[in-house]
Write an enzyme that holds these catalytic residues in place. Sequence first.
Site, PDB file in Angstrom:
ATOM      1  CD  GLU A 115      -7.258  -6.211   2.970  1.00  0.00           C
ATOM      2  OE1 GLU A 115      -7.372  -6.109   1.735  1.00  0.00           O
ATOM      3  OE2 GLU A 115      -6.495  -5.499   3.648  1.00  0.00           O
ATOM      4  CG  ASN A 167      -1.834   1.145   1.320  1.00  0.00           C
ATOM      5  OD1 ASN A 167      -1.431   2.278   1.082  1.00  0.00           O
ATOM      6  ND2 ASN A 167      -3.091   0.901   1.654  1.00  0.00           N
ATOM      7  CB  THR A 227      -5.946   4.627   9.660  1.00  0.00           C
ATOM      8  OG1 THR A 227      -5.788   3.585   8.688  1.00  0.00           O
ATOM      9  CG2 THR A 227      -6.068   4.011  11.038  1.00  0.00           C
ATOM     10  CB  THR A 228      -9.690   1.856   7.210  1.00  0.00           C
ATOM     11  OG1 THR A 228      -9.223   2.595   6.080  1.00  0.00           O
ATOM     12  CG2 THR A 228     -11.044   1.269   6.902  1.00  0.00           C
ATOM     13  CG  HIS A 284      -5.642  -1.443   9.114  1.00  0.00           C
ATOM     14  ND1 HIS A 284      -5.212  -0.792  10.242  1.00  0.00           N
ATOM     15  CD2 HIS A 284      -6.144  -0.492   8.308  1.00  0.00           C
ATOM     16  CE1 HIS A 284      -5.458   0.491  10.118  1.00  0.00           C
ATOM     17  NE2 HIS A 284      -6.019   0.702   8.953  1.00  0.00           N
ATOM     18  N   GLY A 285      -2.182  -2.426   9.779  1.00  0.00           N
ATOM     19  CA  GLY A 285      -1.327  -2.304  10.960  1.00  0.00           C
ATOM     20  C   GLY A 285      -0.228  -3.346  11.063  1.00  0.00           C
ATOM     21  N   GLY A 314       1.094  -1.327   4.340  1.00  0.00           N
ATOM     22  CA  GLY A 314       1.541  -0.033   3.857  1.00  0.00           C
ATOM     23  C   GLY A 314       2.294   0.797   4.860  1.00  0.00           C
ATOM     24  CG  HIS A 315       1.519   3.714   8.769  1.00  0.00           C
ATOM     25  ND1 HIS A 315       1.894   3.468  10.073  1.00  0.00           N
ATOM     26  CD2 HIS A 315       1.658   5.046   8.590  1.00  0.00           C
ATOM     27  CE1 HIS A 315       2.232   4.613  10.649  1.00  0.00           C
ATOM     28  NE2 HIS A 315       2.083   5.577   9.768  1.00  0.00           N
ATOM     29  NE  ARG A 351      -9.460   8.507   4.435  1.00  0.00           N
ATOM     30  CZ  ARG A 351      -9.734   7.607   5.395  1.00  0.00           C
ATOM     31  NH1 ARG A 351      -8.964   6.559   5.563  1.00  0.00           N
ATOM     32  NH2 ARG A 351     -10.739   7.783   6.206  1.00  0.00           N
ATOM     33  NE  ARG A 363      -7.662  11.412   5.629  1.00  0.00           N
ATOM     34  CZ  ARG A 363      -8.201  10.819   6.704  1.00  0.00           C
ATOM     35  NH1 ARG A 363      -7.469  10.008   7.447  1.00  0.00           N
ATOM     36  NH2 ARG A 363      -9.433  11.038   7.046  1.00  0.00           N
ATOM     37  CG  HIS A 364      -3.629   8.883   1.685  1.00  0.00           C
ATOM     38  ND1 HIS A 364      -4.470   8.202   0.854  1.00  0.00           N
ATOM     39  CD2 HIS A 364      -3.897   8.436   2.945  1.00  0.00           C
ATOM     40  CE1 HIS A 364      -5.204   7.363   1.564  1.00  0.00           C
ATOM     41  NE2 HIS A 364      -4.901   7.492   2.852  1.00  0.00           N
ATOM     42  CD  GLU A 408      -7.167  -0.242   0.841  1.00  0.00           C
ATOM     43  OE1 GLU A 408      -7.257   0.828   1.482  1.00  0.00           O
ATOM     44  OE2 GLU A 408      -6.443  -1.164   1.178  1.00  0.00           O
ATOM     45  NE  ARG A 451       7.593  21.819   2.505  1.00  0.00           N
ATOM     46  CZ  ARG A 451       8.913  21.942   2.662  1.00  0.00           C
ATOM     47  NH1 ARG A 451       9.560  21.155   3.495  1.00  0.00           N
ATOM     48  NH2 ARG A 451       9.589  22.853   1.998  1.00  0.00           N
ATOM     49  CG  HIS A 485      -8.264   4.202   0.985  1.00  0.00           C
ATOM     50  ND1 HIS A 485      -8.442   4.088   2.342  1.00  0.00           N
ATOM     51  CD2 HIS A 485      -9.464   4.600   0.499  1.00  0.00           C
ATOM     52  CE1 HIS A 485      -9.688   4.394   2.658  1.00  0.00           C
ATOM     53  NE2 HIS A 485     -10.332   4.723   1.552  1.00  0.00           N
ATOM     54  CG  ASP A 502      -3.117   4.644   0.713  1.00  0.00           C
ATOM     55  OD1 ASP A 502      -3.152   4.480  -0.519  1.00  0.00           O
ATOM     56  OD2 ASP A 502      -3.976   4.182   1.494  1.00  0.00           O
ATOM     57  CG  HIS A 503       0.626   6.311   4.765  1.00  0.00           C
ATOM     58  ND1 HIS A 503      -0.276   7.322   5.034  1.00  0.00           N
ATOM     59  CD2 HIS A 503       0.019   5.158   5.130  1.00  0.00           C
ATOM     60  CE1 HIS A 503      -1.375   6.788   5.576  1.00  0.00           C
ATOM     61  NE2 HIS A 503      -1.213   5.484   5.637  1.00  0.00           N
TER      62      HIS A 503
HETATM   63  N1  PXP Z   1      -6.017  -3.098   3.931  1.00  0.00           N
HETATM   64  C1  PXP Z   1      -6.971  -2.144   3.944  1.00  0.00           C
HETATM   65  C2  PXP Z   1      -8.342  -2.506   3.491  1.00  0.00           C
HETATM   66  C3  PXP Z   1      -6.673  -0.825   4.345  1.00  0.00           C
HETATM   67  O1  PXP Z   1      -7.639   0.111   4.354  1.00  0.00           O
HETATM   68  C4  PXP Z   1      -5.355  -0.505   4.699  1.00  0.00           C
HETATM   69  C5  PXP Z   1      -5.005   0.900   5.075  1.00  0.00           C
HETATM   70  O2  PXP Z   1      -5.243   1.747   4.019  1.00  0.00           O
HETATM   71  C6  PXP Z   1      -4.397  -1.537   4.654  1.00  0.00           C
HETATM   72  C7  PXP Z   1      -4.763  -2.816   4.292  1.00  0.00           C
HETATM   73  C8  PXP Z   1      -2.975  -1.288   4.992  1.00  0.00           C
HETATM   74  O3  PXP Z   1      -2.847  -0.923   6.330  1.00  0.00           O
HETATM   75  P1  PXP Z   1      -1.471  -0.357   6.856  1.00  0.00           P
HETATM   76  O4  PXP Z   1      -1.168   0.879   6.068  1.00  0.00           O
HETATM   77  O5  PXP Z   1      -1.732  -0.110   8.292  1.00  0.00           O
HETATM   78  O6  PXP Z   1      -0.441  -1.424   6.619  1.00  0.00           O
END
Ligand code: PXP
Length: 253
Positions: free
Chosen positions: A160, A16, A109-110, A203-204, A225-226, A54, A58-59, A79, A27, A52, A18-19
């Site tokens: 998921e 992922n 976050t989600t 996630h996480g 991702g994060h 959104r 935001r990203h 997403e 910036r 994702h 996104d970040h």
């Molecule tokens: N899966 C889904 C459905 C998510 O919404 C996210 C966060 O955007 C992730 C996975 C990835 O989560 P993380 O960025 O915490 O690894």
Amino acid sequence: MTAPTAPLGRLRLGVNIDHVATVRNARGSAYPDPVRAAKLAEAAGADGITAHLREDRRHISDADIEALMAALTLPLNFEMAATAEMQAIALRHRPHAVCIVPEKREERTTEGGLEVAREENRLAHFIAPLRDAGCRVSIFIAADPRQIEAAARIGAAVIELHTGAYCDLHAEGQIDQRDAELARLRDMAAFAHSLGLEVHAGHGLTYDTVQPVAAFPEVMELNIGHFLIGEAIFRGLDPAIREMRRLMDAARA
Ligand code: PXP
């Protein structure tokens, strides 16, 4: 729905990005470029890219989705919330996969899984055109049998499982509750698989939490991702992803 064949070997990694866009947007610059990160992720062993879009942008931006669709050879897992705007965007791009997530503007976050059971009728109608357009539809849900059964009934191909609660409990050192949540995730992965759903999770997840989830035989894909983007600050994106890949493969073996 026919049950899929026995759980398969290699676990897919969806990175992922996104970040990367979060840092860029801090910036208002043109860099760092999420497409460049996606290419690097592919070279480092990612099997897919997740982004994702959104509602508040935001990203990831609309232009990022356009650029990713044009540049990627890997499948894109798009997403999005279950809104008419996002459905139109998905139908325009027809990504490999669409993952439906809950979205609240005020959340960081989600935060939870999608409430499928209460919105079954609306969601069944919502995902039908996406399926017809050839997208694999995935539903992001908590490890709850009611939600899993509802996801199967509306015709999703994939669920998921939300691993956020498990990861938070690990970070807080609440070991008994963490293990209970992990057991719930394992049971629900098996339950979803028995209903013919392909099972993903995410996630996480971090280096510390990925392996027990990667070891569930029914899980076919992790989306991360994060943590990876943060870890890239210290070791670079390529080594950060390779280490995650190594841990996943080791857990699978
Ligand atoms: N899966 C889904 C459905 C998510 O919404 C996210 C966060 O955007 C992730 C996975 C990835 O989560 P993380 O960025 O915490 O690894």
